[in-house]
Design a protein around this motif. Structure first.
Motif, PDB file in Angstrom:
ATOM      1  N   GLY A 108      -3.099  44.119  81.794  1.00 43.13           N
ATOM      2  CA  GLY A 108      -4.090  45.152  81.943  1.00 43.13           C
ATOM      3  C   GLY A 108      -5.663  44.683  82.652  1.00 43.13           C
ATOM      4  N   GLY A 109      -5.909  43.845  81.895  1.00 41.60           N
ATOM      5  CA  GLY A 109      -7.711  43.648  83.255  1.00 41.60           C
ATOM      6  C   GLY A 109      -7.189  42.862  84.174  1.00 41.60           C
ATOM      7  N   LEU A 110      -6.550  42.457  84.541  1.00 44.41           N
ATOM      8  CA  LEU A 110      -6.378  41.610  85.890  1.00 44.41           C
ATOM      9  C   LEU A 110      -6.434  43.629  86.949  1.00 44.41           C
ATOM     10  CD1 LEU A 110      -3.879  38.950  85.357  1.00 44.41           C
ATOM     11  CD2 LEU A 110      -6.178  39.128  86.300  1.00 44.41           C
ATOM     12  N   LEU A 111      -5.277  44.239  86.812  1.00 43.35           N
ATOM     13  CA  LEU A 111      -4.811  45.128  87.231  1.00 43.35           C
ATOM     14  C   LEU A 111      -6.331  46.588  86.896  1.00 43.35           C
ATOM     15  CD1 LEU A 111      -1.464  46.156  84.868  1.00 43.35           C
ATOM     16  CD2 LEU A 111      -2.018  45.415  87.585  1.00 43.35           C
ATOM     17  N   ILE A 112      -7.058  45.858  85.942  1.00 44.01           N
ATOM     18  CA  ILE A 112      -7.932  46.988  86.455  1.00 44.01           C
ATOM     19  C   ILE A 112      -9.066  46.504  87.330  1.00 44.01           C
ATOM     20  CG2 ILE A 112     -10.356  47.595  84.919  1.00 44.01           C
ATOM     21  CD1 ILE A 112      -8.710  47.680  82.139  1.00 44.01           C
ATOM     22  N   TYR A 113      -9.781  44.652  87.175  1.00 46.63           N
ATOM     23  CA  TYR A 113     -10.506  43.978  88.061  1.00 46.63           C
ATOM     24  C   TYR A 113      -9.379  44.599  89.187  1.00 46.63           C
ATOM     25  CZ  TYR A 113     -14.125  41.628  90.128  1.00 46.63           C
ATOM     26  OH  TYR A 113     -14.757  41.048  90.676  1.00 46.63           O
ATOM     27  N   GLY A 114      -8.616  44.458  89.914  1.00 44.61           N
ATOM     28  CA  GLY A 114      -8.185  44.340  91.112  1.00 44.61           C
ATOM     29  C   GLY A 114      -8.474  45.496  91.496  1.00 44.61           C
ATOM     30  N   THR A 115      -7.838  46.541  91.095  1.00 43.32           N
ATOM     31  CA  THR A 115      -8.551  48.047  91.265  1.00 43.32           C
ATOM     32  C   THR A 115      -9.787  48.573  91.626  1.00 43.32           C
ATOM     33  OG1 THR A 115      -6.249  48.760  89.913  1.00 43.32           O
ATOM     34  CG2 THR A 115      -7.788  50.194  90.870  1.00 43.32           C
ATOM     35  N   ILE A 116     -10.475  48.275  90.675  1.00 47.23           N
ATOM     36  CA  ILE A 116     -11.774  48.046  91.265  1.00 47.23           C
ATOM     37  C   ILE A 116     -12.485  46.580  92.640  1.00 47.23           C
ATOM     38  CG2 ILE A 116     -13.973  47.161  90.699  1.00 47.23           C
ATOM     39  CD1 ILE A 116     -13.021  47.473  87.938  1.00 47.23           C
ATOM     40  N   ILE A 117     -11.499  46.124  92.946  1.00 51.12           N
ATOM     41  CA  ILE A 117     -12.015  44.840  94.255  1.00 51.12           C
ATOM     42  C   ILE A 117     -11.254  45.831  95.252  1.00 51.12           C
ATOM     43  CG2 ILE A 117     -11.341  42.994  95.295  1.00 51.12           C
ATOM     44  CD1 ILE A 117     -13.430  42.570  93.646  1.00 51.12           C
ATOM     45  N   SER A 118     -10.113  46.240  95.144  1.00 52.09           N
ATOM     46  CA  SER A 118      -9.440  47.492  96.071  1.00 52.09           C
ATOM     47  C   SER A 118     -10.332  48.062  96.833  1.00 52.09           C
ATOM     48  CB  SER A 118      -7.879  47.701  95.654  1.00 52.09           C
ATOM     49  OG  SER A 118      -6.813  46.489  94.982  1.00 52.09           O
ATOM     50  N   PHE A 119     -10.550  49.227  95.597  1.00 53.14           N
ATOM     51  CA  PHE A 119     -11.707  50.195  95.967  1.00 53.14           C
ATOM     52  C   PHE A 119     -12.933  49.946  96.928  1.00 53.14           C
ATOM     53  CE2 PHE A 119      -9.252  52.941  92.779  1.00 53.14           C
ATOM     54  CZ  PHE A 119      -9.357  54.288  93.566  1.00 53.14           C
ATOM     55  N   ALA A 120     -13.892  48.754  96.227  1.00 53.33           N
ATOM     56  CA  ALA A 120     -14.399  48.629  97.063  1.00 53.33           C
ATOM     57  C   ALA A 120     -14.102  47.809  98.272  1.00 53.33           C
ATOM     58  CB  ALA A 120     -14.991  47.620  96.749  1.00 53.33           C
ATOM     59  N   MET A 121     -12.918  47.197  98.412  1.00 51.29           N
ATOM     60  CA  MET A 121     -13.036  46.723 100.352  1.00 51.29           C
ATOM     61  C   MET A 121     -12.144  48.030 100.221  1.00 51.29           C
ATOM     62  SD  MET A 121      -9.820  44.373 101.125  1.00 51.29           S
ATOM     63  CE  MET A 121      -8.213  45.540 100.748  1.00 51.29           C
ATOM     64  N   PHE A 122     -11.926  48.748 100.433  1.00 51.93           N
ATOM     65  CA  PHE A 122     -10.973  50.126 100.852  1.00 51.93           C
ATOM     66  C   PHE A 122     -12.465  51.071 101.296  1.00 51.93           C
ATOM     67  CE2 PHE A 122      -6.763  49.592  99.420  1.00 51.93           C
ATOM     68  CZ  PHE A 122      -5.945  49.693 100.878  1.00 51.93           C
ATOM     69  N   PHE A 123     -13.221  51.888 100.512  1.00 52.28           N
ATOM     70  CA  PHE A 123     -14.240  52.231 100.700  1.00 52.28           C
ATOM     71  C   PHE A 123     -15.487  51.882 101.304  1.00 52.28           C
ATOM     72  CE2 PHE A 123     -11.255  54.607  97.601  1.00 52.28           C
ATOM     73  CZ  PHE A 123     -10.713  55.783  98.625  1.00 52.28           C
ATOM     74  N   GLN A 124     -15.558  50.733 101.316  1.00 56.15           N
ATOM     75  CA  GLN A 124     -17.231  49.570 101.952  1.00 56.15           C
ATOM     76  C   GLN A 124     -17.377  50.094 103.287  1.00 56.15           C
ATOM     77  OE1 GLN A 124     -16.146  45.514 102.707  1.00 56.15           O
ATOM     78  NE2 GLN A 124     -18.201  45.106 102.803  1.00 56.15           N
ATOM     79  N   GLU A 125     -18.791  50.504 103.360  1.00 54.04           N
ATOM     80  CA  GLU A 125     -19.585  51.402 105.106  1.00 54.04           C
ATOM     81  C   GLU A 125     -19.580  50.300 105.497  1.00 54.04           C
ATOM     82  OE1 GLU A 125     -23.093  53.765 103.120  1.00 54.04           O
ATOM     83  OE2 GLU A 125     -21.440  54.845 102.370  1.00 54.04           O
ATOM     84  N   GLU A 126     -19.263  50.523 107.191  1.00 55.13           N
ATOM     85  CA  GLU A 126     -19.180  49.487 107.677  1.00 55.13           C
ATOM     86  C   GLU A 126     -21.465  49.637 107.981  1.00 55.13           C
ATOM     87  OE1 GLU A 126     -17.088  49.546 110.745  1.00 55.13           O
ATOM     88  OE2 GLU A 126     -14.824  49.725 109.833  1.00 55.13           O
ATOM     89  N   GLN A 127     -21.634  48.599 108.358  1.00 55.71           N
ATOM     90  CA  GLN A 127     -23.239  49.200 108.861  1.00 55.71           C
ATOM     91  C   GLN A 127     -23.063  48.676 110.249  1.00 55.71           C
ATOM     92  OE1 GLN A 127     -24.886  45.306 107.151  1.00 55.71           O
ATOM     93  NE2 GLN A 127     -24.380  46.749 105.386  1.00 55.71           N
TER      94      GLN A 127
END
Length: 129
Positions: A108-127
């Motif tokens: 469950g912890g791996l799924l939670i942290y993997g989801t947090i990383i995926s959200f950060a990757m998909f919603f990262q703003e381009e500079q």
């Protein structure tokens, strides 16, 4: 960078919900609520990275400016992620929680942290420069 669509958001939300469900079930099924500490570590894990990335000097002309601050943030994030994985193992080794609860908590912890990383990757703003 990949673009986040509605299907991506729904899939990541589902995976996050399954991760939280596994951690909560690992606590509720064996009546030991210590694995809930894993949720706190995985929620706090991206915070040092976020703080240190905002504190670093984004200067294009000096290549090494702010690298130490970014490394400190990555180190603290890595420490929290490893602590989130190791805590259920230590609790199971000491007999405080059962081994199946440890397995459910780690997955469950791996799924939670993997989801947090995926959200950060998909919603990262381009500079833009």
């Amino acid at each position: 960078m990949p673009q986040a669509g509605l299907k991506t958001i729904i899939a990541l939300s589902f995976v996050l919900a399954v991760g939280f469900l596994l951690v909560i079930l690992s606590c509720a099924l064996w009546h030991a609520y210590y694995p809930l500490l894993v949720v706190a570590t995985y929620v706090m894990a991206p915070v040092p990275n976020w703080i240190c990335s905002h504190c670093a000097n984004p200067d294009d002309f000096v290549e090494s400016s702010g690298a130490a601050v970014l490394d400190l943030g990555r180190f603290c994030t890595g420490f929290l992620v490893v602590m989130g994985l190791a805590l259920p193992m230590i609790l199971a080794h000491s007999g405080i929680i059962e081994v199946p609860a440890m397995i459910m908590s780690v997955i469950g912890g791996l799924l939670i942290y993997g989801t947090i990383i995926s959200f950060a990757m998909f919603f990262q703003e381009e500079q833009e420069f």
